[in-house]
Write a protein that holds these residues in place. Structure first.
Motif, PDB file in Angstrom:
ATOM      1  N   ASN A  72      64.918  95.550   9.532  1.00  0.00           N
ATOM      2  CA  ASN A  72      65.438  95.655  10.181  1.00  0.00           C
ATOM      3  C   ASN A  72      65.982  94.365  11.320  1.00  0.00           C
ATOM      4  OD1 ASN A  72      64.322  96.089  12.303  1.00  0.00           O
ATOM      5  ND2 ASN A  72      63.965  98.204  11.957  1.00  0.00           N
ATOM      6  N   LYS A  73      66.925  94.043  12.196  1.00  0.00           N
ATOM      7  CA  LYS A  73      66.956  93.261  12.722  1.00  0.00           C
ATOM      8  C   LYS A  73      65.467  92.840  14.023  1.00  0.00           C
ATOM      9  CE  LYS A  73      68.466  89.425  14.756  1.00  0.00           C
ATOM     10  NZ  LYS A  73      69.148  87.978  14.471  1.00  0.00           N
ATOM     11  N   GLY A  74      65.475  93.760  14.193  1.00  0.00           N
ATOM     12  CA  GLY A  74      63.426  94.041  15.302  1.00  0.00           C
ATOM     13  C   GLY A  74      62.397  93.555  14.414  1.00  0.00           C
ATOM     14  N   THR A  75      62.455  93.906  12.654  1.00  0.00           N
ATOM     15  CA  THR A  75      61.592  93.794  11.960  1.00  0.00           C
ATOM     16  C   THR A  75      61.509  92.125  11.662  1.00  0.00           C
ATOM     17  OG1 THR A  75      61.238  95.464  10.781  1.00  0.00           O
ATOM     18  CG2 THR A  75      60.841  94.082   9.860  1.00  0.00           C
ATOM     19  N   GLU A  76      62.980  91.624  11.736  1.00  0.00           N
ATOM     20  CA  GLU A  76      63.044  89.935  11.104  1.00  0.00           C
ATOM     21  C   GLU A  76      62.406  88.835  12.439  1.00  0.00           C
ATOM     22  OE1 GLU A  76      67.294  89.216  10.149  1.00  0.00           O
ATOM     23  OE2 GLU A  76      67.026  91.187   8.855  1.00  0.00           O
ATOM     24  N   VAL A  77      62.891  89.653  13.988  1.00  0.00           N
ATOM     25  CA  VAL A  77      62.653  89.078  15.049  1.00  0.00           C
ATOM     26  C   VAL A  77      60.697  89.356  14.726  1.00  0.00           C
ATOM     27  CG1 VAL A  77      62.729  88.818  17.256  1.00  0.00           C
ATOM     28  CG2 VAL A  77      64.831  88.927  15.934  1.00  0.00           C
ATOM     29  N   TYR A  78      60.315  89.975  14.898  1.00  0.00           N
ATOM     30  CA  TYR A  78      58.680  90.271  14.907  1.00  0.00           C
ATOM     31  C   TYR A  78      58.355  88.965  14.080  1.00  0.00           C
ATOM     32  CZ  TYR A  78      53.739  91.328  15.006  1.00  0.00           C
ATOM     33  OH  TYR A  78      52.929  91.879  14.964  1.00  0.00           O
ATOM     34  N   LYS A  79      58.154  88.418  12.653  1.00  0.00           N
ATOM     35  CA  LYS A  79      58.335  88.024  11.461  1.00  0.00           C
ATOM     36  C   LYS A  79      58.327  86.740  11.630  1.00  0.00           C
ATOM     37  CE  LYS A  79      58.865  91.071   7.283  1.00  0.00           C
ATOM     38  NZ  LYS A  79      59.409  91.364   6.362  1.00  0.00           N
ATOM     39  N   MET A  80      59.454  86.446  12.451  1.00  0.00           N
ATOM     40  CA  MET A  80      59.596  84.943  13.194  1.00  0.00           C
ATOM     41  C   MET A  80      58.499  84.590  14.017  1.00  0.00           C
ATOM     42  SD  MET A  80      64.407  84.711  12.721  1.00  0.00           S
ATOM     43  CE  MET A  80      64.038  85.083  14.186  1.00  0.00           C
TER      44      MET A  80
ATOM     45  N   GLY B 240      53.923  81.680  15.047  1.00  0.00           N
ATOM     46  CA  GLY B 240      52.946  81.393  16.469  1.00  0.00           C
ATOM     47  C   GLY B 240      52.876  81.808  17.835  1.00  0.00           C
ATOM     48  N   ALA B 241      54.061  82.150  17.678  1.00  0.00           N
ATOM     49  CA  ALA B 241      54.728  82.815  19.259  1.00  0.00           C
ATOM     50  C   ALA B 241      53.253  83.865  19.278  1.00  0.00           C
ATOM     51  CB  ALA B 241      55.304  83.336  19.527  1.00  0.00           C
ATOM     52  N   PRO B 242      52.582  83.748  20.884  1.00  0.00           N
ATOM     53  CA  PRO B 242      51.705  84.694  21.584  1.00  0.00           C
ATOM     54  C   PRO B 242      52.362  86.183  21.658  1.00  0.00           C
ATOM     55  CG  PRO B 242      52.892  83.402  23.052  1.00  0.00           C
ATOM     56  CD  PRO B 242      53.313  82.632  22.476  1.00  0.00           C
ATOM     57  N   ILE B 243      51.868  87.265  20.935  1.00  0.00           N
ATOM     58  CA  ILE B 243      52.127  88.391  20.405  1.00  0.00           C
ATOM     59  C   ILE B 243      50.710  89.349  21.174  1.00  0.00           C
ATOM     60  CG2 ILE B 243      52.631  90.468  19.908  1.00  0.00           C
ATOM     61  CD1 ILE B 243      53.350  88.131  17.082  1.00  0.00           C
ATOM     62  N   LYS B 244      51.326  90.114  22.373  1.00  0.00           N
ATOM     63  CA  LYS B 244      50.378  90.614  23.191  1.00  0.00           C
ATOM     64  C   LYS B 244      50.147  92.076  22.368  1.00  0.00           C
ATOM     65  CE  LYS B 244      50.868  87.620  27.343  1.00  0.00           C
ATOM     66  NZ  LYS B 244      49.721  86.837  27.623  1.00  0.00           N
ATOM     67  N   ASN B 245      49.306  92.538  22.971  1.00  0.00           N
ATOM     68  CA  ASN B 245      48.928  93.826  21.843  1.00  0.00           C
ATOM     69  C   ASN B 245      47.985  94.610  23.659  1.00  0.00           C
ATOM     70  OD1 ASN B 245      49.228  93.579  19.194  1.00  0.00           O
ATOM     71  ND2 ASN B 245      47.246  91.823  19.536  1.00  0.00           N
ATOM     72  N   ALA B 246      47.937  95.501  23.642  1.00  0.00           N
ATOM     73  CA  ALA B 246      47.666  96.638  24.292  1.00  0.00           C
ATOM     74  C   ALA B 246      47.014  97.598  23.619  1.00  0.00           C
ATOM     75  CB  ALA B 246      48.598  96.904  25.751  1.00  0.00           C
TER      76      ALA B 246
ATOM     77  N   PHE C 245      57.966  85.840  28.265  1.00  0.00           N
ATOM     78  CA  PHE C 245      57.652  87.175  27.284  1.00  0.00           C
ATOM     79  C   PHE C 245      58.039  87.515  25.746  1.00  0.00           C
ATOM     80  CE2 PHE C 245      58.709  91.283  24.978  1.00  0.00           C
ATOM     81  CZ  PHE C 245      57.644  92.541  25.339  1.00  0.00           C
ATOM     82  N   ASP C 246      57.913  86.764  24.785  1.00  0.00           N
ATOM     83  CA  ASP C 246      58.180  87.186  23.072  1.00  0.00           C
ATOM     84  C   ASP C 246      58.919  88.505  22.211  1.00  0.00           C
ATOM     85  OD1 ASP C 246      58.768  84.210  23.298  1.00  0.00           O
ATOM     86  OD2 ASP C 246      57.128  83.625  23.044  1.00  0.00           O
ATOM     87  N   GLY C 247      56.844  88.760  22.215  1.00  0.00           N
ATOM     88  CA  GLY C 247      56.776  90.321  21.915  1.00  0.00           C
ATOM     89  C   GLY C 247      56.005  90.711  22.359  1.00  0.00           C
ATOM     90  N   ALA C 248      54.819  92.232  22.156  1.00  0.00           N
ATOM     91  CA  ALA C 248      54.350  92.677  22.326  1.00  0.00           C
ATOM     92  C   ALA C 248      54.114  94.476  21.337  1.00  0.00           C
ATOM     93  CB  ALA C 248      54.237  93.448  23.611  1.00  0.00           C
ATOM     94  N   GLU C 249      52.797  94.199  20.851  1.00  0.00           N
ATOM     95  CA  GLU C 249      52.304  95.108  19.956  1.00  0.00           C
ATOM     96  C   GLU C 249      51.458  96.497  20.933  1.00  0.00           C
ATOM     97  OE1 GLU C 249      50.410  95.048  16.178  1.00  0.00           O
ATOM     98  OE2 GLU C 249      51.147  92.894  15.920  1.00  0.00           O
ATOM     99  N   LEU C 250      52.340  97.673  21.049  1.00  0.00           N
ATOM    100  CA  LEU C 250      51.949  98.646  21.989  1.00  0.00           C
ATOM    101  C   LEU C 250      51.020  99.827  20.755  1.00  0.00           C
ATOM    102  CD1 LEU C 250      54.701  98.401  23.980  1.00  0.00           C
ATOM    103  CD2 LEU C 250      52.375  97.624  24.319  1.00  0.00           C
ATOM    104  N   ASN C 251      49.876 100.749  21.077  1.00  0.00           N
ATOM    105  CA  ASN C 251      49.329 101.355  20.731  1.00  0.00           C
ATOM    106  C   ASN C 251      48.988 102.475  21.491  1.00  0.00           C
ATOM    107  OD1 ASN C 251      49.355 100.214  18.123  1.00  0.00           O
ATOM    108  ND2 ASN C 251      48.383  99.282  18.774  1.00  0.00           N
ATOM    109  N   ALA C 252      49.161 103.602  21.368  1.00  0.00           N
ATOM    110  CA  ALA C 252      48.760 104.974  22.250  1.00  0.00           C
ATOM    111  C   ALA C 252      48.252 105.840  21.206  1.00  0.00           C
ATOM    112  CB  ALA C 252      49.586 105.121  23.450  1.00  0.00           C
TER     113      ALA C 252
ATOM    114  N   ASP D 248      65.711  86.943  21.939  1.00  0.00           N
ATOM    115  CA  ASP D 248      65.404  88.153  21.553  1.00  0.00           C
ATOM    116  C   ASP D 248      64.223  88.059  21.321  1.00  0.00           C
ATOM    117  OD1 ASP D 248      68.152  88.692  21.776  1.00  0.00           O
ATOM    118  OD2 ASP D 248      68.373  88.454  19.021  1.00  0.00           O
ATOM    119  N   CYS D 249      63.565  89.107  21.493  1.00  0.00           N
ATOM    120  CA  CYS D 249      62.106  89.498  21.652  1.00  0.00           C
ATOM    121  C   CYS D 249      62.164  90.740  21.390  1.00  0.00           C
ATOM    122  CB  CYS D 249      61.586  89.705  22.895  1.00  0.00           C
ATOM    123  SG  CYS D 249      62.079  89.971  24.416  1.00  0.00           S
ATOM    124  N   VAL D 250      60.382  91.277  20.370  1.00  0.00           N
ATOM    125  CA  VAL D 250      60.513  92.169  19.809  1.00  0.00           C
ATOM    126  C   VAL D 250      59.244  93.001  20.490  1.00  0.00           C
ATOM    127  CG1 VAL D 250      59.017  91.347  18.319  1.00  0.00           C
ATOM    128  CG2 VAL D 250      60.261  93.826  18.192  1.00  0.00           C
TER     129      VAL D 250
END
Length: 157
Positions: free
Chosen positions: A36-44, A49-55, A71-78, A95-97
């Protein structure tokens, strides 16, 4: 097959539920592979090399605040915990993801009003809710949320 005596009617009913489960599983796999578009933005973002924050919150809680940051993107895990992500003070220029995974936990994402939100969710006994955002403004950037929920939830506020 039952009319041709290849398969008995009793066996047909015993195979019906497993066949339905297999069909649902294949549907989930195909929808995730198709992208989907969100997956495409994440791959870009990853490729550029944009910073993707992890929490991550495991049996605990975590607060993530992006005040004044680009803010470009983040990975959030709970996992059996909770994550609160506040984007209201973040600088969002394009656009961000967010990739969010909630397994027996919850994720709250606070989003500013000047942002479109698009959600793609794969949920099993959980879900994603967004009751607030108006997503039809073409001149605003879009936040794509790719959510996976297993007995957990993601709430966009």
């Amino acid at each position: 097959l039952c009319c041709q005596d290849v398969l008995s009617f009793d066996m047909f009913w015993k195979l019906l539920i497993p066949a339905a489960i297999v069909i649902i599983g294949i549907n989930i796999i195909i929808s995730n592979v198709r992208g989907n578009k969100g997956t495409e933005v994440y791959k870009m973002l990853k490729d550029s090399g944009a910073p993707i924050k992890n929490a991550t919150a495991t049996f605990s809680g975590t607060n993530v605040n992006f005040d004044g940051e680009v803010f470009d993107g983040a990975e959030l895990n709970a996992v059996f915990g909770g994550v609160k992500c506040d984007l209201r003070g973040a600088v969002i220029e394009k656009d961000c993801v967010i990739n969010a995974s909630a397994i027996f936990g919850g994720i709250d994402i606070f989003v500013p009003d000047n942002l479109n939100v698009k959600i793609n969710s794969t949920s099993v006994f959980g879900g994603v809710s967004d009751k607030k955002h108006n997503n039809n403004q073409a001149d605003r950037p879009t936040l794509y949320i790719n959510a996976t929920c297993l007995f957990g939830g993601v709430d966009v506020k």
